[in-house]
Structure formats: structure tokens, C-alpha cells
Design a protein around this motif. Structure first.
Motif, PDB file in Angstrom:
ATOM      1  N   ALA A 193       0.843  -1.196   0.000  1.00 41.96           N
ATOM      2  CA  ALA A 193       0.000   0.000   0.000  1.00 41.96           C
ATOM      3  C   ALA A 193       0.881   1.250   0.000  1.00 41.96           C
ATOM      4  O   ALA A 193       1.835   1.349   0.764  1.00 41.96           O
ATOM      5  CB  ALA A 193      -0.909   0.004   1.222  1.00 41.96           C
ATOM      6  N   ARG A 194       0.569   2.163  -0.905  1.00 41.03           N
ATOM      7  CA  ARG A 194       1.306   3.421  -1.015  1.00 41.03           C
ATOM      8  C   ARG A 194       0.329   4.581  -0.884  1.00 41.03           C
ATOM      9  O   ARG A 194      -0.875   4.421  -1.064  1.00 41.03           O
ATOM     10  CB  ARG A 194       2.006   3.498  -2.374  1.00 41.03           C
ATOM     11  N   PRO A 195       0.826   5.791  -0.608  1.00 43.46           N
ATOM     12  CA  PRO A 195      -0.068   6.958  -0.577  1.00 43.46           C
ATOM     13  C   PRO A 195      -0.707   7.180  -1.944  1.00 43.46           C
ATOM     14  O   PRO A 195      -0.115   6.880  -2.990  1.00 43.46           O
ATOM     15  CB  PRO A 195       0.865   8.121  -0.218  1.00 43.46           C
ATOM     16  N   TYR A 196      -1.939   7.689  -1.932  1.00 45.22           N
ATOM     17  CA  TYR A 196      -2.608   8.025  -3.179  1.00 45.22           C
ATOM     18  C   TYR A 196      -1.731   8.927  -4.044  1.00 45.22           C
ATOM     19  O   TYR A 196      -1.092   9.848  -3.545  1.00 45.22           O
ATOM     20  CB  TYR A 196      -3.944   8.719  -2.902  1.00 45.22           C
ATOM     21  N   MET A 197      -1.705   8.657  -5.305  1.00 40.46           N
ATOM     22  CA  MET A 197      -0.978   9.376  -6.354  1.00 40.46           C
ATOM     23  C   MET A 197       0.485   8.978  -6.448  1.00 40.46           C
ATOM     24  O   MET A 197       1.165   9.362  -7.402  1.00 40.46           O
ATOM     25  CB  MET A 197      -1.072  10.902  -6.192  1.00 40.46           C
ATOM     26  N   ALA A 198       1.006   8.199  -5.500  1.00 44.78           N
ATOM     27  CA  ALA A 198       2.423   7.833  -5.546  1.00 44.78           C
ATOM     28  C   ALA A 198       2.715   6.922  -6.737  1.00 44.78           C
ATOM     29  O   ALA A 198       3.703   7.126  -7.463  1.00 44.78           O
ATOM     30  CB  ALA A 198       2.843   7.159  -4.245  1.00 44.78           C
ATOM     31  N   VAL A 199       1.875   5.926  -6.971  1.00 45.77           N
ATOM     32  CA  VAL A 199       2.108   4.990  -8.073  1.00 45.77           C
ATOM     33  C   VAL A 199       1.950   5.710  -9.413  1.00 45.77           C
ATOM     34  O   VAL A 199       2.772   5.554 -10.323  1.00 45.77           O
ATOM     35  CB  VAL A 199       1.149   3.793  -7.978  1.00 45.77           C
TER      36      VAL A 199
END
Length: 263
Positions: A193-199
Motif C-alpha cells: 500500500a502506497r499513498p494516493y498518487m504515488a504509483v
């Protein structure tokens, strides 16, 4: 030095119907994206959890890629050809697809999908970013089979002899970097899981950077020429903003005090 094998762009014909390698590469790309999307929706942190929603999303994206990619190719690179031959718009099997136009088309398609299913753009783009690159790689292999989008003359030992001249196989460079390397990095990065918009931000930074770099080796579009400095190409002009926007998205993603997870 390698010798270009002079592929027949047509795999086989059934009457007037011709099945071409270039079109097959797009089909393979969409099927791989569909399979990866279905696999991804089973992840515990995936924002899209229903397999049938993945089916819908890939269908929307397919329309966005084809329509946006073709229109982008005409508007950014081949408007003169279209002006003299309007039917060129329909002859997709001959090649002539723009990544940047396809990206715009896919973004519009994802926005429409999000409206229908109650998802935000940042959620959908984060879900889509890791499953797109392999399709890009297969598309570039299709360019190589078609014998188009070559690089400049070279003396490097991995150059490809094409019709009497040794060239950089920039189609394969792009397949390797923008396709397979980008996929490996994003799939690994998004496995947690990554912060929103990171990917999404990382996708833009890496794709834009790879494309900007490879443009130095691609043959210049003669009907467009360099746009500035005797080296700046249309591809670089379209790619530089991707790096900038992606960097801003990464900064925003990791700059929040509350980091919402995404996949």
C-alpha cells in the motif's frame, strides 16, 4: 551488429481480411493488462475489488488507447498526411499510434469509468499504472516488426542492419525501458500500500524520463524537425511535462500528514 529479419507484417490472410503482427501486439497487450488487473483486484489493498469492474475498465481503456492514440498521432505528428489522405485516420493497422495521445484518451476513459462506479481519478490511475507498461512494450515490438520508428545511424555492436544502414533499434529500447523495466519497477512498488498518487506519479516520472532519453537516439521526424536548440524533439516536449507533473504528484503523495493507502 544484427540484421533486421524483414518480417512480413501480415501473419496470415483470410480472403480480404489480413491479420497483422502490429494489431496482434495490441491484442496481447490488452489481454495481459486484463489478466494483471484481475490478479491485482484480488490484492487486499486494491481499490477495485470486483473482477467484472476490471473487465469494464479494460474495455474503457482499450477505446481510449485506440481513439486517443490515433488522434494524437495525427495531431502531434502526421497532420499533413491526414490532410492529403483523410482515410489515413482509419488505417490503424499500418502503424501510427501516439503514446501521449493514447494517454489522454485513457485518462478520459478512466474518468468516465470513475463516474459510473464512484471512484476518483487518483484511485483509478494508481490501479492502472502498474498494468499498462507491458502493453506499451508489446506495442513497441509491433513497431519493430513493422520496421518503423527507427533510431539514428550507429556503430555500436548491438546496432541493427536495416536496408543497408546500421541503426539504433529504438523501438526495442523503448520496449525494454518503457515496457518491461517500467512494469517491473511499478509492480514491485505497488505490491505494498502506497499513498494516493504515488504509483501514478512514479509512472509519469519514469515513462517521461525514459522517453525523453530515448528521443536523443530516435530518427528525427523530418516534417516536424527540431523544435529548439537543435536537439529538442516533439516527443521530448510532450514527455517533459510528464516528469514535472509526476514529480509534483509524488511530492504531494508523500507530503501529506495522513497517508491514505492505495494500490
Amino acid at each position: 551488429m544484427f540484421v533486421f529479419p524483414e518480417f512480413d507484417p501480415v501473419i496470415f490472410s483470410i480472403g480480404p481480411l489480413k491479420i497483422r503482427w502490429y494489431g496482434l501486439m495490441y491484442v496481447v497487450g490488452f489481454l495481459v493488462a486484463w489478466w494483471l488487473g484481475r490478479r491485482r483486484c484480488r490484492a487486499g489493498h486494491a481499490i477495485i475489488k470486483e473482477p467484472q469492474h476490471v473487465d469494464d475498465l479494460i474495455f474503457y481503456a482499450m477505446l481510449g488507447v485506440i481513439l486517443g492514440g490515433r488522434l494524437g498521432s495525427i495531431l502531434f505528428y502526421n497532420f499533413d498526411k491526414y490532410a492529403t489522405d483523410p482515410l489515413y485516420l482509419l488505417r490503424i493497422w499500418e502503424g501510427g499510434m501516439s503514446f501521449h495521445g493514447g494517454l489522454i484518451g485513457v485518462l478520459l476513459a478512466m474518468w468516465l469509468f470513475g463516474r459510473k462506479h464512484g471512484k476518483t481519478m487518483r484511485q483509478i490511475t494508481d490501479f492502472m499504472a502498474p498494468i499498462v507498461p507491458l502493453g506499451l512494450g508489446f506495442g513497441r515490438i509491433g513497431n519493430f516488426i513493422n520496421g518503423e520508428l527507427w533510431g539514428k545511424s550507429t556503430e555500436v555492436p548491438w546496432g541493427v542492419l536495416y536496408r543497408g544502414e546500421v541503426l539504433h533499434a529504438t523501438q526495442l529500447y523503448e520496449a525494454a525501458l518503457e515496457g518491461f523495466a517500467l512494469f517491473a519497477i511499478l509492480w514491485w512498488f505497488s505490491s505494498k500500500a502506497r499513498p494516493y498518487m504515488a504509483v501514478s506519479g512514479l509512472f509519469l516520472v519514469l515513462y517521461g524520463g525514459f522517453r525523453f532519453f530515448i528521443e536523443f537516439y530516435r530518427v528525427l521526424d523530418a516534417h516536424i524537425g527540431y523544435l529548439a536548440f537543435d536537439w529538442l524533439t516533439m516527443g521530448q516536449v510532450l514527455s517533459a511535462p510528464m516528469v514535472l507533473v509526476g514529480g509534483i504528484m509524488l511530492a504531494m503523495a508523500y507530503g501529506r500528514k495522513t497517508k491514505e493507502a492505495t494500490a
